[in-house]
Motif scaffolding. Structure first.
Motif, PDB file in Angstrom:
ATOM      1  N   SER A   2     -73.571   3.445   8.108  1.00 41.21           N
ATOM      2  CA  SER A   2     -73.100   2.732   6.937  1.00 41.21           C
ATOM      3  C   SER A   2     -73.726   1.341   6.854  1.00 41.21           C
ATOM      4  N   GLY A   3     -73.885   0.863   5.631  1.00 36.51           N
ATOM      5  CA  GLY A   3     -74.443  -0.465   5.421  1.00 36.51           C
ATOM      6  C   GLY A   3     -73.379  -1.540   5.477  1.00 36.51           C
ATOM      7  N   HIS A   4     -73.626  -2.633   4.785  1.00 39.53           N
ATOM      8  CA  HIS A   4     -72.719  -3.769   4.845  1.00 39.53           C
ATOM      9  C   HIS A   4     -72.659  -4.433   3.467  1.00 39.53           C
ATOM     10  N   ILE A   5     -71.468  -4.881   3.098  1.00 44.57           N
ATOM     11  CA  ILE A   5     -71.304  -5.612   1.840  1.00 44.57           C
ATOM     12  C   ILE A   5     -70.878  -7.050   2.145  1.00 44.57           C
ATOM     13  N   HIS A   6     -71.669  -7.998   1.663  1.00 42.87           N
ATOM     14  CA  HIS A   6     -71.278  -9.407   1.698  1.00 42.87           C
ATOM     15  C   HIS A   6     -70.789  -9.793   0.309  1.00 42.87           C
ATOM     16  N   VAL A   7     -69.613 -10.370   0.221  1.00 37.26           N
ATOM     17  CA  VAL A   7     -69.128 -10.867  -1.061  1.00 37.26           C
ATOM     18  C   VAL A   7     -69.261 -12.388  -0.994  1.00 37.26           C
ATOM     19  N   VAL A   8     -70.120 -12.941  -1.844  1.00 34.77           N
ATOM     20  CA  VAL A   8     -70.623 -14.300  -1.626  1.00 34.77           C
ATOM     21  C   VAL A   8     -70.246 -15.220  -2.788  1.00 34.77           C
ATOM     22  N   GLY A   9     -69.584 -16.316  -2.460  1.00 38.37           N
ATOM     23  CA  GLY A   9     -69.291 -17.349  -3.451  1.00 38.37           C
ATOM     24  C   GLY A   9     -70.432 -18.344  -3.512  1.00 38.37           C
ATOM     25  N   LEU A  10     -70.998 -18.533  -4.713  1.00 37.34           N
ATOM     26  CA  LEU A  10     -72.183 -19.388  -4.892  1.00 37.34           C
ATOM     27  C   LEU A  10     -71.825 -20.846  -5.160  1.00 37.34           C
ATOM     28  N   GLY A  11     -70.523 -21.176  -5.213  1.00 35.73           N
ATOM     29  CA  GLY A  11     -70.144 -22.548  -5.562  1.00 35.73           C
ATOM     30  C   GLY A  11     -70.292 -22.776  -7.053  1.00 35.73           C
ATOM     31  N   PRO A  12     -70.070 -24.017  -7.503  1.00 35.51           N
ATOM     32  CA  PRO A  12     -69.983 -24.293  -8.936  1.00 35.51           C
ATOM     33  C   PRO A  12     -71.303 -24.203  -9.683  1.00 35.51           C
ATOM     34  N   ASP A  82     -65.812 -19.555  -5.636  1.00 28.01           N
ATOM     35  CA  ASP A  82     -65.411 -18.770  -4.482  1.00 28.01           C
ATOM     36  C   ASP A  82     -65.143 -17.342  -4.937  1.00 28.01           C
ATOM     37  N   ALA A  83     -65.606 -16.365  -4.164  1.00 26.59           N
ATOM     38  CA  ALA A  83     -65.497 -14.962  -4.576  1.00 26.59           C
ATOM     39  C   ALA A  83     -64.061 -14.441  -4.513  1.00 26.59           C
ATOM     40  N   GLY A  84     -63.177 -15.163  -3.821  1.00 32.32           N
ATOM     41  CA  GLY A  84     -61.808 -14.689  -3.648  1.00 32.32           C
ATOM     42  C   GLY A  84     -60.833 -15.200  -4.693  1.00 32.32           C
ATOM     43  N   ILE A  85     -61.255 -16.140  -5.536  1.00 29.73           N
ATOM     44  CA  ILE A  85     -60.345 -16.759  -6.512  1.00 29.73           C
ATOM     45  C   ILE A  85     -60.763 -16.314  -7.910  1.00 29.73           C
ATOM     46  N   PHE A  86     -59.955 -15.444  -8.515  1.00 31.05           N
ATOM     47  CA  PHE A  86     -60.224 -14.887  -9.844  1.00 31.05           C
ATOM     48  C   PHE A  86     -61.676 -14.381  -9.926  1.00 31.05           C
ATOM     49  N   ALA A  87     -62.090 -13.634  -8.917  1.00 23.05           N
ATOM     50  CA  ALA A  87     -63.495 -13.226  -8.864  1.00 23.05           C
ATOM     51  C   ALA A  87     -63.627 -11.866  -8.181  1.00 23.05           C
TER      52      ALA A  87
END
Lengths: 252, 252
Positions: A2-12, A82-87
């Motif tokens: 299996s591969g890998h998933i990065h969930v990435v927040g790019l900032g503003p 941020d990827a975790g806030i409404f994203a």
């Protein structure tokens, strides 16, 4: 394998607010998935495959990432802020849950980022210096009555309020209703911040009293912050103001 | 000529979460001011003067920075996480306000960072995926009744709750009272996250049901997140769980 998933927040927006952890995750990925304008901020390296999609296509993006990872690929899903806030992160875990036992084999890393309200607050001073709430005003995904009820509860308990998704082409009236509600609870002089496209070339910031705040001060890229009863405006030399909320709260 | 004050958020701990903007501000400064353990994370360059102080000495730090800036120095005040959330930025602007007109000549930049709740959420999945509140449980600076009232209002309105400063050597009972209050409002199976020292070598994470959550699961470095009625636990392969809060909210 299996591969890998990065969930990435790019900032503003500005690359100066992309963390080294986010940059490393982006560099590792064979596939970059996200809303087109966010992907446009990433300097893809040769060989990376870019999958740009529409703003609303969140669940499709999650399933796409999962199918690539199941085939052994390394994927980065990008969000602004941020990827975790409404994203995207919540959408991905929702998709993983629907996979049942197969979901347990998916390898995921969420890379935290500088979320929009934090960037907006820094630009204006420290309006989030004390207890605050973050609320999405989008009623695509929740009933309007739920939104109104939460705004009322948070305003009555004297939280600072940060509004994500305050307005869209399809939703022009909600922010006006929210401001009207807040005028029944908070003082007319309460500062309201409209922080648009923070750290991007078209950044602009407007501060109004609650009495004079208008929905047209916001667009789709605006983060709105409404002060608590304790929030203060301090003049800056350049005719502008700082806004902060003191850490010391008086008795109610 | 006046100097400049950068108020810099260092992120949760690991250097991979320090933004390039934060690193640049730290490198520019002639003086670094902050709580000792936070300054210890910064690699000072030769010639920089380090001013470490005690955790409680926030206003002293702000005045120290202002006097150095008035003498033309470039200063960085550091905070863990983001400097604007329960941290030094609000204290600095409070000090600037007391200077009156002289305060308008102070040149300040607040550099946003990855705040503790965002880092904790990323580690666990996406518990902050929908509307949430951030509340400091420290009653050094506000009355306990204000804290209780805000927690009750936010819990009744079904926000996810993020608690900063949940416990200290001087405050052992508050978190227990808060959990007791929450048990009267939220379901026993509500997930409670205790995320300690995230991204640091001594990181540890514990997830409990609200029914079984105990204050001893937290220490001074813990960020506590309590789910909303919509928050979900999803098994991971390693006996661990992901926690997320869906973006789609049902009617109340």
């Amino acid at each position: 394998m299996s591969g890998h998933i990065h969930v990435v927040g790019l900032g503003p927006g500005d690359a100066a607010h992309v963390t080294p952890a986010a940059s490393a995750a982006l560099a590792q990925a064979g596939h970059l998935i996200g809303y087109g304008p966010y992907l446009a901020r990433v300097s893809a390296r040769p060989g990376q495959v870019i999958h740009a999609s529409d703003n609303r296509a969140e669940m499709e993006r999650a399933h796409h990432a999962l199918s690539l990872a199941a085939a052994g690929e390394t994927v980065a899903i990008v969000s602004s802020g941020d990827a975790g806030i409404f994203a995207m992160a919540a959408t991905l875990f929702e998709a993983i849950e629907t996979l049942g036992e197969a979901g347990q084999r998916v390898d995921v890393t969420v890379v935290p980022g500088v979320t929009a309200m934090v960037a907006a607050a820094a630009r204006l001073g420290a309006p989030l210096g004390h207890d605050f709430c973050a609320i999405s005003l989008s009623d695509n995904l929740k009933p309007w009555e739920t939104i109104l009820g939460r705004v009322r509860a948070a305003a009555e308990a004297d939280f600072v309020l940060a509004f994500y998704n305050p307005i869209s082409k399809a939703r022009l009236w909600q922010l006006g209703e929210i401001l009207k509600l807040l005028r029944t609870i908070r003082a007319p002089r309460t500062p309201v911040i409209f922080a648009t496209a923070i750290s991007r070339p078209d950044e602009h910031v407007q501060v109004a009293d609650l009495a004079n705040a208008e929905p047209k001060m916001a667009d789709m890229r605006t983060l709105v912050i409404v002060g608590s009863s304790a929030s203060r405006c301090v003049p800056r030399g350049d005719d502008d103001v700082w806004i902060y909320t003191p850490r010391r709260a008086a008795a109610a």
